[in-house]
Design a protein around this motif. Structure first.
Motif, PDB file in Angstrom:
ATOM      1  N   PHE A   1       0.822  -1.037   0.076  1.00 59.91           N
ATOM      2  CA  PHE A   1      -0.040   0.031  -0.110  1.00 59.91           C
ATOM      3  C   PHE A   1       0.868   1.183  -0.072  1.00 59.91           C
ATOM      4  CE2 PHE A   1      -2.353   3.465   1.977  1.00 59.91           C
ATOM      5  CZ  PHE A   1      -3.692   2.996   1.583  1.00 59.91           C
TER       6      PHE A   1
ATOM      7  N   PHE B   1      -3.809   8.954   4.858  1.00 63.08           N
ATOM      8  CA  PHE B   1      -4.664   8.072   3.972  1.00 63.08           C
ATOM      9  C   PHE B   1      -4.819   8.773   2.523  1.00 63.08           C
ATOM     10  CE2 PHE B   1      -8.530   6.138   2.422  1.00 63.08           C
ATOM     11  CZ  PHE B   1      -8.210   4.628   2.613  1.00 63.08           C
TER      12      PHE B   1
ATOM     13  N   LEU C   1     -17.426   7.222  -2.348  1.00 63.23           N
ATOM     14  CA  LEU C   1     -16.150   8.225  -1.839  1.00 63.23           C
ATOM     15  C   LEU C   1     -15.989   7.774  -0.476  1.00 63.23           C
ATOM     16  CD1 LEU C   1     -14.564  10.050  -3.595  1.00 63.23           C
ATOM     17  CD2 LEU C   1     -16.316  11.997  -2.984  1.00 63.23           C
TER      18      LEU C   1
ATOM     19  N   GLY D   1     -14.182   3.644   1.652  1.00 60.69           N
ATOM     20  CA  GLY D   1     -12.926   3.413   2.003  1.00 60.69           C
ATOM     21  C   GLY D   1     -12.270   4.156   3.256  1.00 60.69           C
ATOM     22  N   SER D   2     -12.644   5.425   3.337  1.00 56.49           N
ATOM     23  CA  SER D   2     -12.396   6.264   4.308  1.00 56.49           C
ATOM     24  C   SER D   2     -12.898   5.715   5.846  1.00 56.49           C
ATOM     25  CB  SER D   2     -12.654   7.735   4.115  1.00 56.49           C
ATOM     26  OG  SER D   2     -12.073   8.048   2.960  1.00 56.49           O
TER      27      SER D   2
ATOM     28  N   MET E   1     -11.448   2.740   6.839  1.00 57.49           N
ATOM     29  CA  MET E   1     -10.411   2.804   7.567  1.00 57.49           C
ATOM     30  C   MET E   1     -10.390   3.457   8.960  1.00 57.49           C
ATOM     31  SD  MET E   1      -6.922   2.967   6.882  1.00 57.49           S
ATOM     32  CE  MET E   1      -6.130   3.045   8.391  1.00 57.49           C
TER      33      MET E   1
ATOM     34  N   GLU F   1     -12.596   3.827  -4.613  1.00 57.89           N
ATOM     35  CA  GLU F   1     -10.970   4.204  -5.171  1.00 57.89           C
ATOM     36  C   GLU F   1     -10.044   3.100  -4.802  1.00 57.89           C
ATOM     37  OE1 GLU F   1      -9.057   5.788  -2.676  1.00 57.89           O
ATOM     38  OE2 GLU F   1     -10.850   5.436  -1.300  1.00 57.89           O
ATOM     39  N   GLU F   2      -8.908   2.967  -5.211  1.00 58.75           N
ATOM     40  CA  GLU F   2      -8.161   1.769  -5.006  1.00 58.75           C
ATOM     41  C   GLU F   2      -7.609   1.581  -3.619  1.00 58.75           C
ATOM     42  OE1 GLU F   2      -5.185   2.281  -8.122  1.00 58.75           O
ATOM     43  OE2 GLU F   2      -5.428   4.318  -8.006  1.00 58.75           O
ATOM     44  N   TRP F   3      -7.336   2.720  -3.103  1.00 58.97           N
ATOM     45  CA  TRP F   3      -6.743   2.683  -1.629  1.00 58.97           C
ATOM     46  C   TRP F   3      -7.696   2.090  -0.644  1.00 58.97           C
ATOM     47  CZ3 TRP F   3      -2.094   3.238  -2.929  1.00 58.97           C
ATOM     48  CH2 TRP F   3      -1.566   4.061  -3.809  1.00 58.97           C
ATOM     49  N   GLY F   4      -9.010   2.423  -0.733  1.00 57.59           N
ATOM     50  CA  GLY F   4     -10.134   2.280   0.024  1.00 57.59           C
ATOM     51  C   GLY F   4     -10.376   0.674  -0.327  1.00 57.59           C
TER      52      GLY F   4
ATOM     53  N   VAL G   1      -8.099  -1.811  -0.535  1.00 51.30           N
ATOM     54  CA  VAL G   1      -7.204  -2.329   0.102  1.00 51.30           C
ATOM     55  C   VAL G   1      -7.522  -2.367   1.564  1.00 51.30           C
ATOM     56  CG1 VAL G   1      -4.994  -2.276   0.734  1.00 51.30           C
ATOM     57  CG2 VAL G   1      -5.327  -1.538  -1.437  1.00 51.30           C
ATOM     58  N   VAL G   2      -8.079  -1.413   2.014  1.00 49.23           N
ATOM     59  CA  VAL G   2      -8.455  -1.544   3.441  1.00 49.23           C
ATOM     60  C   VAL G   2      -9.770  -2.109   3.483  1.00 49.23           C
ATOM     61  CG1 VAL G   2      -9.096   0.125   5.457  1.00 49.23           C
ATOM     62  CG2 VAL G   2      -7.616   0.858   3.923  1.00 49.23           C
TER      63      VAL G   2
ATOM     64  N   HIS H   1      -9.103  -5.973   3.347  1.00 45.94           N
ATOM     65  CA  HIS H   1      -8.418  -6.524   4.619  1.00 45.94           C
ATOM     66  C   HIS H   1      -9.325  -6.748   5.727  1.00 45.94           C
ATOM     67  CE1 HIS H   1      -3.956  -6.905   4.117  1.00 45.94           C
ATOM     68  NE2 HIS H   1      -4.251  -6.102   3.182  1.00 45.94           N
TER      69      HIS H   1
END
Lengths: 542, 972
Positions: A78, A121, B202, B205-206, B209, B237-240, B242-243, B246
């Motif tokens: 990441f 983040f 939107l 993901g956040s 997190m 979105e891609e970062w979200g 991942v979280v 997991h």
């Protein structure tokens, strides 16, 4: 997640730091420097380092280290992926990702980092959105700004951020509507010392440059989508459409972006467009040696191979090299011991070669092995996997765009490990041939001064390539239908090569060769015949 | 650069003010005409003035210089009052830069920071969402404890904002507030709960997190949102992504039952179609509680699959770990392709991915075996990548590929990167111990390396040989003698110590040499490394015990030397040994046993993978990479014995409910809708008996269907679980019976296509029809198909025969491999060629001679010999390694990989009756006694196809009840 970021140059100066949570002292980087020292060279610095209170995850890009400080568990990829995205963004904004560029634009860098991460983040990483928030620097704009006092910072929320297509901004307008696609394929190959392909695969990408007004909905289809073994997509592509119809359907971002990258695995046959033959030999009790490289086309699908560069990492004991290229130019860096030969194009009439003397440190032991080669080349207008774009359709907008597709094949990690390239005195095919008789024939011949052989082959083959090479005088002849014409033999003694590529229609063919040895030809000069048959073949010696 | 080094000097010597001045000058290098030291204080004054001026451009300029200072890591806190005044600036760029400054220094100057709060509060009500969002961002970032209540209020308001962008920022603010004041947890959880219900991609993901950071233990908050998250996942979105992935992995491990063992049990039951109906009924009754995958579990697995094709390596890795940890074993295979793809990216990505693959490959070799060549080392790889690749290659080594691998290793040993060469030698040692067939070969090869020019290579070989010899207490006197000679030349301490230890251990086998070695070492004792000294003492002691006549004096001399050594370890050891071996009045009962103590049989060292103990960490995590528990690492819980109530995930909203798969279908391997999936399965199993060339084709077809199924499942309402369960089973038996009719004859690609076509077309009609009716249709259809098949088969075979007779005369099989053992035992037959391979290891003699017999590039395409469905859990694949066959020069070697997918041992796998056309011969593999569950084994066979395209048919028998399956191999 990401606590802080430090940018460090090659000489170990921390020239930029940014904290997203409370400040972490620069001294945390000492652990990184320690690891760097231990690693000997930059490539070997471990990407993840554990320190008593933090974890450091770093990437190395363009001679810069991006070191991020992490405090709690996070997937390392990441962070790595994000750091690369940061570097990409710098590249995108400043044209290069270098220390100078970052220092010159430190305010923009800061603004960017502020937008890209919030509390560690990722917030906005799409280049289209960032460009709306923070305008990239241009000379014109900086002049205008300094006069008018207007800013680089946008004051409206990028439209993309709100919609389901965060990668595209709204209200794009162009007078010329264009969509270009570059299909770029790279061949990764390891060719072992005997000349057979140890490993080969094709890695391809389709880079797009889309300058279309409004919200175009594109769909790109291929003639042969099944070739694509493994594909990774830009987020704009609709997975379901691809899975059901094998069509790339997407609303593109504005500007340049990578649409897909794909792999054509080694399970499909990979045509290797060039061959290389190299040898290095050292005389006993002397500080000199001979060096020789020849390069030639193999399966080039009728296109010219250009931009060939050969890089050789010479053994450490080599002092300098005195070489003559028949084509192109070469440089040898005595510090890094890297020989670079810029060959240019290959014309089949005259195979480029580079020969000459190698000087060694006196008294140093002879190097144990031949150096390995890396080859770069380029073939325009060819995707070596055979991938072809069928059509591009646009929906959602009324105008007619200009469309273009370009194909390029390049060498990726194309490597020839140490050792001789050719089989010696062995007619080698993949299997099911009767090699014994040929071997006998050629061995017998190689003892005599003049060699001739005629053999008839029956192919069940699809693609077959046969190369015959020998040291000696005289032309090689063949009569394989549909095969490329052989290069005329060269008058002086030397290496003669005959390369044939038979088309899939060629069912039978004769290979005929004759070599008149020069009177001086030593007996132990080998006759070398090499054939690679991609498919089983039935072979009847005549 | 010069200015940089200058700054360092300043740091150490000067005070704060000097530093500041220096920074300011370097930040505006163009106007750096002013003196460095004299203008320090003025400079800051200058900035202050600029900030107080009326012109925005001057302010902006000042702010830019200040940001430059911050970026350098220099202190600019002095300017705080001047900067804070500009927080309300109309110019958005100035404002942003002030925000940057505030976030950096507010913590240090809390009182002054409060001045800015009212501006933010106003901005929070701004009509522009961008301004609202950034105000919230800064307000929550300034880390001043007094404003916690204000922050709390702002977050609550923002979480109900109309703009999803503001809500996203609210989610981020939650984490910040939590780290500032953990006591707000309860209130924050309420906000999280609210935001989790948010439908915007939107926010998703956040907020997840925030959930992970604030209250990862409140898994109950996820229940109601689980399905929504799964369905939204692709669009987040891609970062979200991942979280979320997991988090969902953890969730799945607590909420669903394990799909692993039970799953296999089910397959086993399905496979029994050769048994009589009665037997089957019995079995069905026995299986009272069948495993059915929770549809929600299936939903997660299905919805993450497309993300394997993400461009983001972190997403791919996240999906990979999800499959590894929660999907049925059989399905996890699909991740390997995507992971191998990542190996093209940057070295950092490679490093992490290779580490994870290393861990996976220990547990499940089969997953990465097809990609063996992707792990071949390139000379341009950094050493850390090389060693990881080597590790994986070692894990993947088996009897079938060891010869190729050893050949590859042989090139590595010659590498200029000596660290890597040494690692390769260790690897050869590990292969030698893991694969008994090649132990001797490897040992020979390593012995050859002893005469290498490079000392590191020799030293490493010595150490490895020592370990190998220890494992094999057989007679290796020659090697030991050879190594004893090396003592004269080799200087690396570890190697010297290893040799001495070996001689000591085997001193009775080399009675003549050992004392002489001791004599030499006594001479050089004082100059040796500590490690070597200890071994000299050991050697002395052992010789004293076995051969005291010759060595008594020598040993005593050495002990005397050791007594006065500088190192206390050595003095200690000396004292210990002396007491133990030299009899005197003080020596107690122990000295009687001295010989037993010193010359006891020592257990052989285990050469294990360094990745062996990493599997308890969740893949893809930082902890896994570091192999220690990182702060904040959350363990994956074990599967619960009994699944918690699945109804907690039910949501009232009906649209969502429609999206789950009907339960009956979910338990199948590939989730697909009713009839469609059936026909697919049939196609699958028919693939196994014949071999279709369109491997990739059929697969992609499947993918396509899967994509469809998602849509179609929306139309179909879910069935009751038990009902559809048994139905599905009946269906299968029916299918099986009809299929078994066709199986006796050889099936062929053409007919197969026809089959799938017909079923395809009918599936189109039937997809809308009720379950039961479509079943009966499919049954009857497959029956009719099988009849057709039989007819066509017969004619085909006739044609084939004609072809054969013609072909035979044309074909002349011969091989250039000198090994012409007509029938040989597979294991010893391997070695002659291997010895040749390893002889190449010897560098001093290395020349072009070894170049001769190397394999040509081989397409590693595998074909299905026996599908696991038709093989009742035994799956077999084969491929042609295109190497000279060791069984005979006319034979083509075929490698068959057998997999046991059941949960029981499969015993006695062997080849029964063969049906070969005239002229063809076949060398079968040795019977395999048993195959462990989940195990796989690769065996080689030789078949002389007479260069024709005929099939070699034979029975593959296994198990006690002599289950026989007809299998065919055709040359390709």
């Amino acid at each position: 997640m990401i606590h802080s970021l430090f940018l460090i140059n090659c000489s170990g100066d921390i020239f930029l730091e940014k904290h997203w949570k409370s400040v972490v002292s620069q001294s945390v980087c000492d652990y990184f420097f320690e690891a760097q020292e231990k690693a000997a060279d930059v490539e070997n610095v471990p990407p993840v380092i554990s320190t008593p209170h933090h974890y450091l995850i770093s990437i190395y890009r363009d001679k810069l280290f991006f070191v991020s400080v992490i405090q709690t568990e996070v997937p390392p990829l990441f962070v790595i992926e994000f750091l690369h995205r940061v570097a990409d963004t710098f590249q995108d904004y400043f044209g290069e990702c270098s220390e100078a560029a970052i220092k010159d634009n430190v305010v923009i860098v800061y603004e960017l980092l502020e937008e890209m991460l919030d509390n560690g983040f990722p917030l906005a990483t799409e280049s289209n959105i960032l460009k709306e928030l923070i305008k990239p620097p241009t000379i014109l704009r900086s002049v205008v700004n300094s006069i008018t006092g207007s800013s680089n910072v946008g004051d409206t929320l990028p439209t993309g951020q709100l919609s389901n297509i965060p990668w595209r901004r709204a209200g794009v307008k162009y007078t010329n509507n264009e969509a270009y696609f570059d299909v770029v394929e790279e061949i990764d190959a390891i060719i072992d010392k005997s000349g057979s392909t140890v490993f080969a695969e094709i890695q391809g990408v389709i880079d797009a440059c889309i300058k279309l007004s409004g919200m175009p909905d594109l769909s790109l289809s291929f003639m042969n989508p099944r070739l694509l073994d493994d594909v990774s997509f830009h987020p704009c592509i609709r997975f379901k459409r691809w899975e059901s119809e094998r069509v790339l359907s997407f609303i593109p971002p504005d500007g340049n972006f990578r649409l897909i990258s794909y792999r054509v695995s080694s399970q499909n046959l990979v045509a290797i467009p060039v061959y290389v033959k190299h040898s290095i030999s050292f005389k006993e009790n002397s500080s000199c040696g001979r060096f020789d490289i020849t390069i030639g086309p193999k399966q080039n699908m009728g296109k010219t191979i250009e931009g060939i560069t050969v890089t050789v990492h010479m053994p450490k004991v080599v002092l300098n090299m005195n070489l003559t290229p028949t084509q192109g130019s070469y440089t040898f860096d005595p510090v890094t011991k890297v020989l670079t030969w810029d060959v240019g194009k290959i014309t089949p009439q005259k195979l480029p070669s580079l020969k000459g003397l190698v000087n060694l440190q006196s008294g140093a032991p002879k190097p144990e092995e031949n150096p390995s080669l890396n080859i770069q080349f380029k073939i325009q207008q060819l995707a070596i996997s055979g991938l072809k774009v069928n059509r591009l359709d646009m929906y959602g907008e009324k105008y007619k765009p200009f469309k273009g597709v370009k194909y390029v094949t390049k060498a990726g990690k194309f490597q020839v490990p140490p050792g001789a390239y050719w089989y010696q005195g062995v007619f080698l095919t993949q299997r099911s041939v009767n090699p014994a008789s040929v071997r006998i024939l050629i061995e017998a011949a190689s003892a005599s001064r003049t060699v001739s052989f005629t053999d008839c082959m029956r192919f069940w083959a699809l693609w077959t390539s046969i190369s015959v090479a020998c040291k000696g005088r005289g032309p090689l002849r063949h009569s394989v239908p549909d095969a490329a014409a052989p290069p005329p033999g060269r008058p002086e003694p030397g290496v003669h090569c005959l390369s044939l590529t038979c088309s899939r229609h060629a069912r039978t063919g004769h290979i005929t060769g004759g070599l008149a040895g020069s009177p001086k030809r030593p007996r132990n000069w080998p006759i070398i015949v090499h054939a690679t048959l991609q498919r089983p073949l039935v072979y009847t010696p005549s | 650069m010069s200015s940089n080094s200058f700054a360092y000097n300043e740091n150490s010597g000067g005070g704060e003010a000097t530093e500041l001045g220096q920074d300011a000058t370097s930040a505006i290098s163009n106007s750096g005409a002013l003196g460095l030291f004299s203008s320090d204080l003025k400079k800051n004054e200058d900035l202050k003035q600029m900030l107080e001026s009326n012109k925005d451009s001057a302010k902006l300029d000042a702010m830019k210089r200040i940001v430059g200072m911050i970026a350098k890591g220099k202190n600019a806190s002095e300017l705080f009052p001047a900067v804070v005044k500009n927080v309300a600036s109309k110019n958005i760029e100035i404002k942003k830069l002030v925000y940057v400054y505030l976030v950096r220094y507010a913590e240090e100057q809390q009182d002054l920071a409060l001045l800015s709060i009212s501006t933010f509060q106003r901005a929070l009500k701004d009509p522009n969402q961008l301004i609202r969002a950034s105000a919230l961002r800064v307000l929550s970032s300034i880390r001043v404890p007094i404003i916690v209540p204000i922050m709390m209020l702002a977050i609550k308001e923002a979480s109900a904002d109309l703009s999803p962008y503001v809500r996203k920022n609210a989610a981020h603010a939650i984490q910040k507030l939590y780290s500032l004041d953990p006591e707000q947890k309860e209130m924050l959880i309420e906000v999280i709960e609210k935001l989790l219900k948010d439908k915007s991609t939107l926010v998703a993901g956040s907020v997840v997190m925030a959930f992970e950071e604030v209250c990862p233990e409140r898994i109950d908050l996820i229940h109601k949102n689980y399905r929504k998250l799964c369905n939204l996942l692709v669009d987040v979105e891609e970062w979200g992504q991942v979280v979320i992935i997991h988090m969902l992995t953890r969730y799945a491990r607590t909420q669903f039952v394990s799909p692993w063992k039970e799953d296999d049990g089910l397959e086993d039951n399905e496979k029994n179609f050769y048994e009589s109906d009665e037997e089957q009924k019995e079995k069905a009754e026995k299986r009272k509680k069948p495993y059915t995958m929770d549809p929600d579990h299936r939903l997660l697995i299905r919805n993450t699959k497309p993300l394997l094709q993400s461009r983001n390596a972190a997403v791919v890795m996240a999906v990979a770990q999800l499959y590894w940890h929660i999907s049925p074993r059989a399905e996890a295979g699909i991740i390997s392709k995507s992971l191998v793809r990542l190996l093209r990216s940057s070295r950092e990505v490679q490093y992490i991915v290779l580490q994870n693959i290393a861990t996976m490959s220990i547990q499940r070799k089969g997953m990465f075996e097809p990609y063996l060549k992707s792990f071949y080392v390139r000379s341009t790889d950094p050493t850390m990548i090389k060693t990881l690749k080597l590790e994986i290659l070692t894990n993947l080594a088996n009897e079938a590929n060891i010869s190729t691998l050893l050949r590859e290793f042989q090139t590595y040993v010659k590498s200029q990167d000596k660290q890597f060469a040494a690692a390769t030698i260790q690897t050869i040692g590990r292969c030698a111990t893991n694969i008994l067939e090649v132990t001797d070969t490897c040992l020979n090869g390593l012995v050859c390396l002893l005469s290498n020019k490079d000392e590191i290579v020799v030293a490493e070989s010595v150490v490895v040989i020592k370990k190998l010899l220890q494992m094999q207490p057989a007679q290796h006197g020659e090697i030991i003698k050879h190594m004893a000679k090396l003592l004269d030349s080799i200087t690396v301490p570890v190697a010297r110590a290893s040799i001495l230890w070996l001689i000591g251990e085997n001193c009775e086998r080399v009675p003549k040499i050992a004392p002489d070695v001791l004599r030499k070492m006594a001479k050089s004792f004082t100059n040796e490394d500590d490690l070597v000294k200890l071994q000299i003492l050991n050697l002395g002691a052992k010789l004293y015990l076995t051969n005291s006549k010759q060595t008594k004096l020598l040993t005593q001399y050495i002990l005397n030397l050791g007594k006065y050594d500088q190192n206390y370890d050595i003095r200690d050891r000396t004292r210990f040994i002396r007491q133990l071996i030299v009899p005197n009045e003080k020596s107690g009962a122990l000295s009687k046993y001295a010989k037993k103590i010193f010359l006891a049989q020592k257990p052989a060292p285990l050469l294990e993978s360094p990745f062996k103990d990493r599997d308890h960490f969740q893949l893809g995590t930082l902890s896994h990479t570091l192999n220690t528990k990182a702060t904040g690492y959350m363990e994956l819980s074990n599967w619960p014995e009994v699944a918690p109530d699945p109804s907690v995930r039910n949501v009232e909203v009906i649209e969502l409910a429609k999206e789950w798969t009907p339960s009956g279908k979910a338990k199948k391997e590939k989730p697909a809708k009713k009839f469609y999936s059936e026909s697919e399965e049939e196609e699958d199993s028919s693939n196994s008996s014949s071999d279709s060339e369109s491997d990739s084709g059929s697969e992609s077809g499947k993918q396509g269907e899967e994509g469809d199924s998602e849509d179609s499942s929306e139309d179909s309402s879910s069935d009751s679980e038990s009902g559809s369960e048994s139905e599905a089973e009946n269906k299968k038996t029916a299918k099986r019976n009809s299929k078994s009719k066709g199986r006796g004859d050889s099936e062929d690609g053409e007919t197969e296509n026809e089959k799938s076509e017909t079923s395809d077309s009918s599936s189109g009609d039937s997809s809308s029809i009720e379950d039961s009716s479509s079943e009966s249709e499919s049954k009857s259809e497959s029956e009719s198909k099988s009849r057709k098949v039989t007819k066509e088969k017969e004619t085909k075979i006739k044609q084939d025969r004609n072809l054969v007779t013609k072909n035979v005369s044309l074909l002349d099989l011969d091989d250039f491999n000198p090994v012409s053992v007509p029938i040989a035992h597979p294991t010893p037959a391997l070695s002659p060629s291997l010895i040749a391979d390893l002889e190449g290891l010897n560098l001093s003699t290395s020349s072009s001679i070894i170049n001769v017999s190397t394999p040509v590039f081989v397409p590693m395409k595998t074909h299905v010999l026996l599908h696991r469905m038709s093989g009742k859990g035994l799956a077999a694949h084969y491929f042609f390694p295109r190497q000279p066959c060791i069984f005979g020069d006319k034979m083509v070697s075929v490698q068959v990989t057998l997999n046991n997918t059941t949960d029981q041992k499969i015993e006695n796998i062997h080849i029964g009756e063969k049906k070969l056309p005239t002229g063809m011969e076949m060398h079968v593999f040795n019977p395999i006694e048993s195959l462990e569950p989940e195990g796989s084994i690769t065996v080689s066979m030789g078949i002389d196809f007479c260069d024709s395209t005929q099939t070699a048919s034979f029975q593959l028998c296994f198990g006690t009840c002599r289950r026989k399956l007809m299998s065919k191999i055709r040359e390709k």
